[in-house]
Design an enzyme around this catalytic site. Structure first.
Site, PDB file in Angstrom:
ATOM      1  N   LYS A  22       0.738  -1.360  -0.136  1.00 29.20           N
ATOM      2  CA  LYS A  22      -0.020   0.173   0.166  1.00 29.20           C
ATOM      3  C   LYS A  22       0.825   1.383  -0.094  1.00 29.20           C
ATOM      4  CE  LYS A  22      -1.876   2.041   3.981  1.00 29.20           C
ATOM      5  NZ  LYS A  22      -1.524   3.347   3.926  1.00 29.20           N
ATOM      6  N   ASN A  23       1.900   1.374   0.892  1.00 25.89           N
ATOM      7  CA  ASN A  23       2.661   2.693   1.043  1.00 25.89           C
ATOM      8  C   ASN A  23       3.687   3.078  -0.077  1.00 25.89           C
ATOM      9  OD1 ASN A  23       0.999   2.956   3.395  1.00 25.89           O
ATOM     10  ND2 ASN A  23       2.530   2.364   4.860  1.00 25.89           N
ATOM     11  N   CYS A 117      -5.099   8.069   9.147  1.00 25.35           N
ATOM     12  CA  CYS A 117      -5.464   7.603  10.712  1.00 25.35           C
ATOM     13  C   CYS A 117      -4.870   8.496  11.609  1.00 25.35           C
ATOM     14  CB  CYS A 117      -4.454   6.312  10.854  1.00 25.35           C
ATOM     15  SG  CYS A 117      -4.961   4.911   9.609  1.00 25.35           S
ATOM     16  N   ARG A 122      -0.508  14.979  12.979  1.00 28.10           N
ATOM     17  CA  ARG A 122       0.251  14.624  11.931  1.00 28.10           C
ATOM     18  C   ARG A 122       0.738  15.780  10.918  1.00 28.10           C
ATOM     19  NH1 ARG A 122      -1.894   8.996   9.442  1.00 28.10           N
ATOM     20  NH2 ARG A 122      -0.122   8.874   8.742  1.00 28.10           N
ATOM     21  N   ASP A 125       5.295  20.063   8.298  1.00 23.16           N
ATOM     22  CA  ASP A 125       6.150  21.211   8.303  1.00 23.16           C
ATOM     23  C   ASP A 125       7.507  20.701   7.614  1.00 23.16           C
ATOM     24  OD1 ASP A 125       6.284  19.544  10.811  1.00 23.16           O
ATOM     25  OD2 ASP A 125       8.224  20.522  11.035  1.00 23.16           O
ATOM     26  N   ASP A 305       3.712   0.601  12.162  1.00 22.89           N
ATOM     27  CA  ASP A 305       2.489  -0.137  11.579  1.00 22.89           C
ATOM     28  C   ASP A 305       2.353  -1.615  11.876  1.00 22.89           C
ATOM     29  OD1 ASP A 305       2.790   1.998   8.534  1.00 22.89           O
ATOM     30  OD2 ASP A 305       2.301   2.402  10.420  1.00 22.89           O
ATOM     31  N   ARG A 397      -9.105   0.052   3.556  1.00 21.52           N
ATOM     32  CA  ARG A 397      -8.039   0.868   2.835  1.00 21.52           C
ATOM     33  C   ARG A 397      -6.719   0.210   2.872  1.00 21.52           C
ATOM     34  NH1 ARG A 397      -6.438   5.610   6.491  1.00 21.52           N
ATOM     35  NH2 ARG A 397      -4.877   5.525   4.812  1.00 21.52           N
TER      36      ARG A 397
HETATM   37  C1  EPZ Z   1       3.886   7.065   6.972  1.00 24.03           C
HETATM   38  O1  EPZ Z   1       3.046   8.046   7.370  1.00 24.03           O
HETATM   39  C2  EPZ Z   1       2.812   5.799   6.627  1.00 24.03           C
HETATM   40  N1  EPZ Z   1       1.731   6.214   5.654  1.00 24.03           N
HETATM   41  C3  EPZ Z   1       2.345   5.386   7.803  1.00 24.03           C
HETATM   42  O2  EPZ Z   1       1.367   4.076   7.677  1.00 24.03           O
HETATM   43  C4  EPZ Z   1       3.329   5.119   8.683  1.00 24.03           C
HETATM   44  O3  EPZ Z   1       3.005   4.854  10.151  1.00 24.03           O
HETATM   45  C5  EPZ Z   1       4.571   6.369   8.765  1.00 24.03           C
HETATM   46  O4  EPZ Z   1       4.824   6.620   7.450  1.00 24.03           O
HETATM   47  C6  EPZ Z   1       5.589   5.830   9.577  1.00 24.03           C
HETATM   48  O5  EPZ Z   1       6.331   4.720   8.971  1.00 24.03           O
HETATM   49  C7  EPZ Z   1       1.934   6.204   4.303  1.00 24.03           C
HETATM   50  O6  EPZ Z   1       3.115   5.873   3.896  1.00 24.03           O
HETATM   51  C8  EPZ Z   1       0.778   6.444   3.421  1.00 24.03           C
HETATM   52  P1  EPZ Z   1       5.954  10.135   8.925  1.00 24.03           P
HETATM   53  P2  EPZ Z   1       3.594   9.502   7.364  1.00 24.03           P
HETATM   54  O7  EPZ Z   1       6.051  11.493   8.152  1.00 24.03           O
HETATM   55  O8  EPZ Z   1       4.558   9.770   6.147  1.00 24.03           O
HETATM   56  C9  EPZ Z   1       6.655  13.294  12.426  1.00 24.03           C
HETATM   57  C10 EPZ Z   1      -0.333   2.753   7.743  1.00 24.03           C
HETATM   58  O9  EPZ Z   1      -0.709   2.132   8.587  1.00 24.03           O
HETATM   59  N2  EPZ Z   1       6.323  14.509  11.383  1.00 24.03           N
HETATM   60  O10 EPZ Z   1       7.078   9.371   8.394  1.00 24.03           O
HETATM   61  O11 EPZ Z   1       2.573  10.380   7.681  1.00 24.03           O
HETATM   62  C11 EPZ Z   1       5.039  12.672  12.517  1.00 24.03           C
HETATM   63  O12 EPZ Z   1       4.214  13.278  13.388  1.00 24.03           O
HETATM   64  C12 EPZ Z   1       0.022   4.223   7.615  1.00 24.03           C
HETATM   65  O13 EPZ Z   1       0.100   2.360   6.427  1.00 24.03           O
HETATM   66  C13 EPZ Z   1       6.502  15.776  11.614  1.00 24.03           C
HETATM   67  O14 EPZ Z   1       6.983  16.196  12.777  1.00 24.03           O
HETATM   68  O15 EPZ Z   1       4.442   9.429   8.547  1.00 24.03           O
HETATM   69  C14 EPZ Z   1       5.647  11.587  13.121  1.00 24.03           C
HETATM   70  O16 EPZ Z   1       5.674  11.486  14.648  1.00 24.03           O
HETATM   71  C15 EPZ Z   1      -0.432   4.835   9.118  1.00 24.03           C
HETATM   72  N3  EPZ Z   1       6.491  16.548  10.405  1.00 24.03           N
HETATM   73  C16 EPZ Z   1       6.877  11.185  12.611  1.00 24.03           C
HETATM   74  O17 EPZ Z   1       7.479  12.386  11.834  1.00 24.03           O
HETATM   75  C17 EPZ Z   1       6.556  16.467   9.062  1.00 24.03           C
HETATM   76  O18 EPZ Z   1       6.395  17.157   8.555  1.00 24.03           O
HETATM   77  C18 EPZ Z   1       6.867  10.084  11.361  1.00 24.03           C
HETATM   78  O19 EPZ Z   1       5.724  10.356  10.322  1.00 24.03           O
HETATM   79  C19 EPZ Z   1       6.065  14.948   8.995  1.00 24.03           C
HETATM   80  C20 EPZ Z   1       6.242  13.984   9.992  1.00 24.03           C
END
Ligand code: EPZ
Length: 428
Positions: A22-23, A117, A122, A125, A305, A397
């Protein structure tokens, strides 16, 4: 809305075939917008996030042709818009990738903030930090993220936090930027590597994907390609945990074992017997799982995940386990559902202390998000008797034909429509 009705308490056995990731799919589909010729994408999972993205790509003006259930051909050349509105964007996180893809395609993007989710805040920045480093001006107004640039030029950007989404979005915006872009503290997930391989198959020049430093040398244009998505690491891990949690013996085929290393290690620690093949893993569990501690981290750490799924297994372990969530602020919302099934879990911030019980008891539960929903199915398969899992919309999803795949492993699970309250009243 539907629910899954599960008659649990049986060990799973047999073979399950894993679908495309998916991702990876939700990053590669927006990336097609960067091409100046049609692209064919194979091994797409049949999940609602993919369907939502294909609808959005069509609404931008692209030609989308379904070749078979897991293959589409997309011709981005007729695209005549750079706007992804709230209706198109809502309900999924991956809509944010249209920002990078449209910026990279035409130096202009106007995208409603992403859904996805609910794990607490989320932010995006780091995505915006990358776009601005590339020379774009980004403002958030009227509920839309608006990005524009006269021209994008290579830059160096250090991610303050390891972010899958920001790494992907900056790659998408940088592949045709003038000059060299270096992303430091980049995410290393398998889907990041898959996206880089896809873009390179279109003529991009990306090095270092899978490490924490990714270098992207901008190119003039990207040609069409045919590309097959990698197997889903998290879907595979989910079936591996389900096999262990039900004391079963399951062959999970169409996987890349290297992507499953941390999951395999943790299941072995919990007492599972795992055999690795070239493109499959076999999971066998006899006796009660052993307690163990888990800390979720960005890849190659234990995947966040997989956190709800492994916690559900540990709910019946022999002893007390500690699960620490190292990525999200609030990813334990599902715990109260497990407590309703007899689990003994105490959550304190990013830590859950799980005191193993002999067995879970069946109960009506809700999927509170995608992976929590998968965990509720596992819990229902573990508990002897009837468990109903509501809100299948979350599970659909990210899991293709989940009831059918579990049925093939001997599970008694069926999807049942849930009449809305109004419909119930009407039928009363
Ligand atoms: C991706 O989300 C995945 N979704 C998530 O999977 C997964 O949990 C996550 O990566 C971590 O592996 C997709 O790929 C569509 P991040 P993403 O940016 O990109 C912080 C699933 O179940 N952060 O790696 O949104 C954030 O708050 C889903 O398939 C910032 O602070 O995750 C978090 O604490 C759920 N600023 C950490 O980084 C930003 O600009 C990791 O978030 C971006 C993120």
């Amino acid at each position: 809305m539907d629910k899954f009705v599960i008659n649990g308490g049986k060990a799973l056995s047999g073979t399950v075939h894993i679908s495309g990731a998916k991702n990876a799919a939700v990053a590669i589909l927006p990336a097609v917008l960067l091409a100046n010729e049609p692209c064919t994408i194979e091994n797409l999972p049949e999940i609602s996030d993919v369907a939502t993205l294909l609808r959005a790509i069509k609404q931008l003006g692209a030609e989308v042709r379904s070749i078979n259930k897991s293959t589409v051909e997309i011709d981005p050349t007729p695209i005549n818009s750079f706007v992804i509105d709230k209706k198109m964007a809502e309900g999924m996180r991956a809509s944010s990738y249209f920002l990078g893809a449209l910026l990279g395609r035409c130096n202009r993007a106007r995208v409603a903030p992403p859904g996805g989710c609910d794990f607490g805040v989320r932010p995006i920045d780091q995505h915006i930090k990358g776009f601005e480093a590339l020379g774009a001006k980004v403002i958030i107004e009227n509920g839309m993220v608006d990005a524009r640039a006269a021209a994008l030029r290579g830059c160096s950007v250090y991610l303050d936090v390891v972010s899958v989404g920001a790494t992907i979005n900056i790659m998408l915006a940088a592949v045709k930027a003038r000059g060299l872009t270096v992303i430091e503290n980049a995410a290393r997930e398998p889907h990041i590597v898959d996206l880089a391989n896809f873009l390179n198959s279109m003529g991009a020049n990306i090095m270092g994907a899978g490490t924490n430093v990714i270098k992207i040398r901008g190119v003039e244009c990207l040609h069409g390609t045919t590309y097959s998505i990698i197997p889903d690491q998290i879907e595979a891990g989910t079936y591996m945990v389900a096999a262990a949690a039900t004391g079963g013996d399951v062959l999970i085929e169409n996987v890349i074992p290297k992507h499953l290393e941390s999951i395999i290690a943790k299941l072995v620690e919990a007492g599972a017997e795992i055999t690795e093949y070239d493109e499959a893993v076999r999971v066998k569990m006899t006796g009660r799982p052993k307690k163990c501690n888990v800390k979720t981290m960005p890849h190659p750490g234990f995947p966040t995940d997989m956190q709800p799924q492994i916690a559900t297994l540990l709910a019946i372990a022999d002893g007390t386990s500690i699960v620490t969530e190292g990525v999200w602020d609030n990813r334990f919302r599902y715990v109260e559902q497990l407590i309703g099934m007899g689990a003994k879990i105490q959550v304190d911030g990013k830590m859950a202390v799980i005191t193993g019980v002999e067995k879970l008891t069946p109960a009506p539960v809700k999927a509170v998000d995608l992976r929590a929903g998968a965990a509720m199915i596992i819990a229902g398969l573990m508990a002897e008797g009837i468990t109903e899992v509501e809100n299948t919309i979350y599970i659909d999803r990210g899991y293709e034909n989940v009831a059918e795949k579990f049925q093939k492993l001997g599970a008694e699970i069926k999807r049942v429509p849930v009449l809305s309250k109004e419909a119930n009243l009407k039928n009363a």
